[in-house]
Design a protein around this motif. Structure first.
Motif, mmCIF file in Angstrom:
data_model
loop_
_atom_site.group_PDB
_atom_site.id
_atom_site.type_symbol
_atom_site.label_atom_id
_atom_site.label_comp_id
_atom_site.label_asym_id
_atom_site.label_seq_id
_atom_site.Cartn_x
_atom_site.Cartn_y
_atom_site.Cartn_z
ATOM 1 N N ARG A 254 0.832 -1.213 0.000
ATOM 2 C CA ARG A 254 0.000 0.000 0.000
ATOM 3 C C ARG A 254 0.860 1.254 0.000
ATOM 4 N NH1 ARG A 254 -4.746 -1.418 4.481
ATOM 5 N NH2 ARG A 254 -5.343 -3.445 3.588
ATOM 6 N N VAL A 255 1.949 1.199 0.741
ATOM 7 C CA VAL A 255 2.870 2.350 0.790
ATOM 8 C C VAL A 255 3.626 2.476 -0.528
ATOM 9 C CG1 VAL A 255 4.878 3.336 1.957
ATOM 10 C CG2 VAL A 255 3.103 2.189 3.293
ATOM 11 N N TRP A 256 4.206 1.369 -0.980
ATOM 12 C CA TRP A 256 5.030 1.390 -2.192
ATOM 13 C C TRP A 256 4.224 1.726 -3.442
ATOM 14 C CZ3 TRP A 256 9.217 -3.025 -2.387
ATOM 15 C CH2 TRP A 256 10.147 -2.819 -1.362
ATOM 16 N N ASN A 257 3.025 1.171 -3.537
ATOM 17 C CA ASN A 257 2.256 1.331 -4.770
ATOM 18 C C ASN A 257 1.781 2.755 -5.003
ATOM 19 O OD1 ASN A 257 2.635 -1.321 -5.444
ATOM 20 N ND2 ASN A 257 0.622 -2.021 -4.766
ATOM 21 N N LYS A 258 1.832 3.598 -3.980
ATOM 22 C CA LYS A 258 1.483 5.004 -4.174
ATOM 23 C C LYS A 258 2.372 5.646 -5.233
ATOM 24 C CE LYS A 258 -0.732 6.522 0.065
ATOM 25 N NZ LYS A 258 -0.752 7.591 1.094
ATOM 26 N N ILE A 259 3.619 5.209 -5.281
ATOM 27 C CA ILE A 259 4.517 5.773 -6.289
ATOM 28 C C ILE A 259 4.773 4.775 -7.415
ATOM 29 C CG2 ILE A 259 6.631 5.062 -5.113
ATOM 30 C CD1 ILE A 259 7.861 7.716 -6.070
ATOM 31 N N LEU A 260 4.825 3.495 -7.099
ATOM 32 C CA LEU A 260 5.074 2.504 -8.147
ATOM 33 C C LEU A 260 3.978 2.534 -9.207
ATOM 34 C CD1 LEU A 260 6.295 -0.580 -6.050
ATOM 35 C CD2 LEU A 260 7.672 0.837 -7.577
ATOM 36 N N ASN A 261 2.716 2.700 -8.786
ATOM 37 C CA ASN A 261 1.606 2.705 -9.735
ATOM 38 C C ASN A 261 1.719 3.845 -10.738
ATOM 39 O OD1 ASN A 261 -1.043 1.495 -7.507
ATOM 40 N ND2 ASN A 261 0.604 0.426 -8.555
ATOM 41 N N LYS A 262 2.277 4.980 -10.312
ATOM 42 C CA LYS A 262 2.438 6.121 -11.214
ATOM 43 C C LYS A 262 3.458 5.829 -12.309
ATOM 44 C CE LYS A 262 1.134 9.566 -7.755
ATOM 45 N NZ LYS A 262 1.532 10.778 -6.998
ATOM 46 N N ALA A 263 4.301 4.839 -12.067
ATOM 47 C CA ALA A 263 5.283 4.430 -13.070
ATOM 48 C C ALA A 263 4.879 3.131 -13.757
ATOM 49 C CB ALA A 263 6.656 4.259 -12.409
ATOM 50 N N GLY A 264 3.606 2.724 -13.578
ATOM 51 C CA GLY A 264 3.131 1.491 -14.206
ATOM 52 C C GLY A 264 3.632 0.238 -13.536
ATOM 53 N N LEU A 265 4.025 0.356 -12.250
ATOM 54 C CA LEU A 265 4.588 -0.775 -11.517
ATOM 55 C C LEU A 265 3.737 -1.090 -10.292
ATOM 56 C CD1 LEU A 265 8.296 0.465 -11.559
ATOM 57 C CD2 LEU A 265 7.420 -1.452 -12.896
ATOM 58 N N GLU A 266 4.002 -2.256 -9.686
ATOM 59 C CA GLU A 266 3.355 -2.631 -8.439
ATOM 60 C C GLU A 266 4.246 -3.604 -7.681
ATOM 61 O OE1 GLU A 266 -0.299 -4.492 -9.471
ATOM 62 O OE2 GLU A 266 0.643 -6.226 -10.439
ATOM 63 N N PHE A 267 4.010 -3.699 -6.393
ATOM 64 C CA PHE A 267 4.753 -4.650 -5.566
ATOM 65 C C PHE A 267 3.980 -5.959 -5.531
ATOM 66 C CE2 PHE A 267 5.889 -6.079 -1.066
ATOM 67 C CZ PHE A 267 7.089 -6.665 -1.462
ATOM 68 N N ASP A 268 4.606 -7.033 -5.980
ATOM 69 C CA ASP A 268 3.951 -8.336 -6.064
ATOM 70 C C ASP A 268 4.042 -9.046 -4.717
ATOM 71 O OD1 ASP A 268 2.778 -10.684 -6.884
ATOM 72 O OD2 ASP A 268 4.588 -11.439 -7.881
ATOM 73 N N PHE A 269 3.274 -8.586 -3.736
ATOM 74 C CA PHE A 269 3.326 -9.181 -2.400
ATOM 75 C C PHE A 269 2.677 -10.570 -2.376
ATOM 76 C CE2 PHE A 269 -0.783 -7.102 -2.479
ATOM 77 C CZ PHE A 269 -1.613 -7.929 -1.722
#
Length: 464
Positions: A254-269
């Motif tokens: 939830r913390v990481w995806n705030k910025i990763l999503n803006k770059a088309g990325l996500e954390f695969d938890f």
């Protein structure tokens, strides 16, 4: 415990300066503070000074033989501390530190000025006037009140500026920081109050993630084996346990995806491994949102990499813990991030400082050069460092309201009178000159040409 003020005299560029960290309306200490100012004014030095207070001054009070490491010979510093509904003054002079208590409001200002004017430590130790404020500090049990302790509800985090060191984040052969279950198990015996969050500490962050995973697995085993739970189905047990035991990787996402999503990325938890054997490491990666292709951490931009590991590390230190006394020192949180990523950054920091009980008992100090970051603070939460004519430093509070246009912050708080580069200034001068010509000319043809030029420049540069 919170810092209300810092007074500094005869310390490098801080020749005689006061820093006020209190709400001007209530007088209460602030929960978050932002230092801004020109390069060299000492913003980062202030973070190190606060760090030094908790890691050196307090911890060396009772070591009278060795003393406390001095900032610089002859320097005088007074910290005003709010602790358990009382105010205390921590006076440091050279290698000597003293706690002054029971200082009344009416005598506080005069006393501080006297302390900063002392010529030698003996002037303080031999003066009967000061003994009534310091006699209680002879008792170790009183001094220990101020010590942040390991394996307790205390936490001090220092995160220095990246300074181009984002590439220092070292990944092992599997593309994640080196750690394992055996390393993580050591945290069950020792949880230090102090943590440095920096690129060369990324393996400690990974160790914390593994620790939380292993601890949760152990707690679930205990829960499932309780006598009253043996007859329950697996689905019921999982739902019951999950409702009160958060998952560290899911919350990190939830913390990481705030910025990763803006770059088309996500954390695969969800695809992360479950480290179990002592030599097992945590295998958890970022990936493209659309194709689900894994993107190694080393291939992320410096800004994104610094953001996720810095925020993730800080969050892992608060996760599922109760923190009664916390201090966070962050230097340049905006490092290498595109401006669009910065607008909610302070809010994100506030979220990760929430402890297990839903409380935020942390006083956070930030250093920034970015007006977007500065705009996320109330004007009285902004401490602006200015150069004096003699090259000493003074401080003042901000002017622009919270959430103001960053350009207004640059103009009012950063005091940049001209926000355009040399070419832009040339075009402004040309724009004004054309307007003057338009007023003077009587030729309709020339007027039409001038209006066309004025409108073109005005549209390009947003001149009114």
């Amino acid at each position: 415990m919170k810092i209300c003020k810092i007074y500094i005299k005869d310390f490098e560029q801080f020749q005689d300066v006061e820093f006020d960290f209190t709400n001007p309306e209530t007088g209460e200490p602030l929960n978050k503070i932002c230092f801004i100012g020109s390069n060299g004014t000492g913003k980062s030095k202030l973070l190190r000074m606060i760090n030094w207070l908790f890691t050196n001054v307090f911890r060396n009070f009772i070591q009278s033989e060795s003393g406390t490491p001095a900032l610089v010979k002859g320097a005088k510093v007074v910290f005003k501390i709010f602790h358990k509904n009382d105010n205390y003054l921590i006076f440091h002079f050279d290698r000597n530190s003293f706690i002054l208590r029971d200082v009344g409001k009416n005598e506080e200002i005069e006393l501080i000025q006297e302390l900063l004017s002392l010529k030698s430590v003996s002037e303080f130790t031999t003066n009967e006037k000061y003994k009534k404020f310091t006699k209680s500090t002879l008792y170790e049990e009183f001094l220990s009140e101020f010590l942040l302790k390991d394996n307790a509800k205390d936490l001090l985090i220092y995160s220095p500026a990246d300074n181009g060191n984002a590439n220092v984040y070292k990944m092992g052969q599997e593309g994640v920081p080196d750690s394992n279950v055996n390393d993580a198990l050591s945290l069950s015996k020792d949880f230090p109050f102090y943590a440095e969050v920096s690129p060369d500490k990324v393996n400690i962050f990974w160790k914390l993630l593994i620790y939380h995973l292993r601890r949760r697995a152990e707690e679930r085993d205990k829960y499932e084996n309780l006598p009253e739970n043996i007859i329950k189905t697996k689905d019921v047990l999982i739902k019951e346990f999950d409702s009160v035991n958060p998952k560290i990787l899911e919350y990190t996402a939830r913390v990481w995806n705030k910025i990763l999503n803006k770059a088309g990325l996500e954390f695969d938890f969800e695809g992360a491994s479950n480290p179990y054997q002592l030599t097992d490491n945590l295998l958890a990666y970022t990936r493209l949102v659309n194709s689900k292709k894994i993107i190694p951490y080393n291939q992320l931009s410096s800004g994104i990499k610094n953001f996720i590991f810095r925020l993730g590390h800080i969050y892992s230190l608060y996760f599922n813990r109760e923190i009664d006394r916390g201090f966070l020192l962050v230097d340049e949180p905006e490092n290498s991030l595109f401006p669009d990523f910065l607008f909610d950054l302070v809010e994100t920091y506030n979220e990760v400082l929430i402890d297990k009980r839903g409380q935020n008992n942390t006083q956070a100090f930030f250093v920034t050069h970015n007006p977007i970051i500065a705009a996320q603070f109330q004007p009285y939460e902004r401490i602006i460092l200015d150069w004096n004519e003699d090259y000493s430093v003074s401080s003042r509070h901000g002017i622009s309201p919270v959430g103001d246009d960053p350009n207004d912050i640059l103009s009012s708080d950063f005091e940049l009178k001209n926000l355009m580069g040399s070419e832009g200034r040339k075009m402004w001068e040309q724009y004004i000159l054309l307007k003057k010509k338009l007023i003077k000319t009587s030729s309709d043809k020339e007027k039409e040409e001038l209006i066309h030029k004025i409108e073109k420049i005005g549209s390009l540069y947003n001149f009114n």
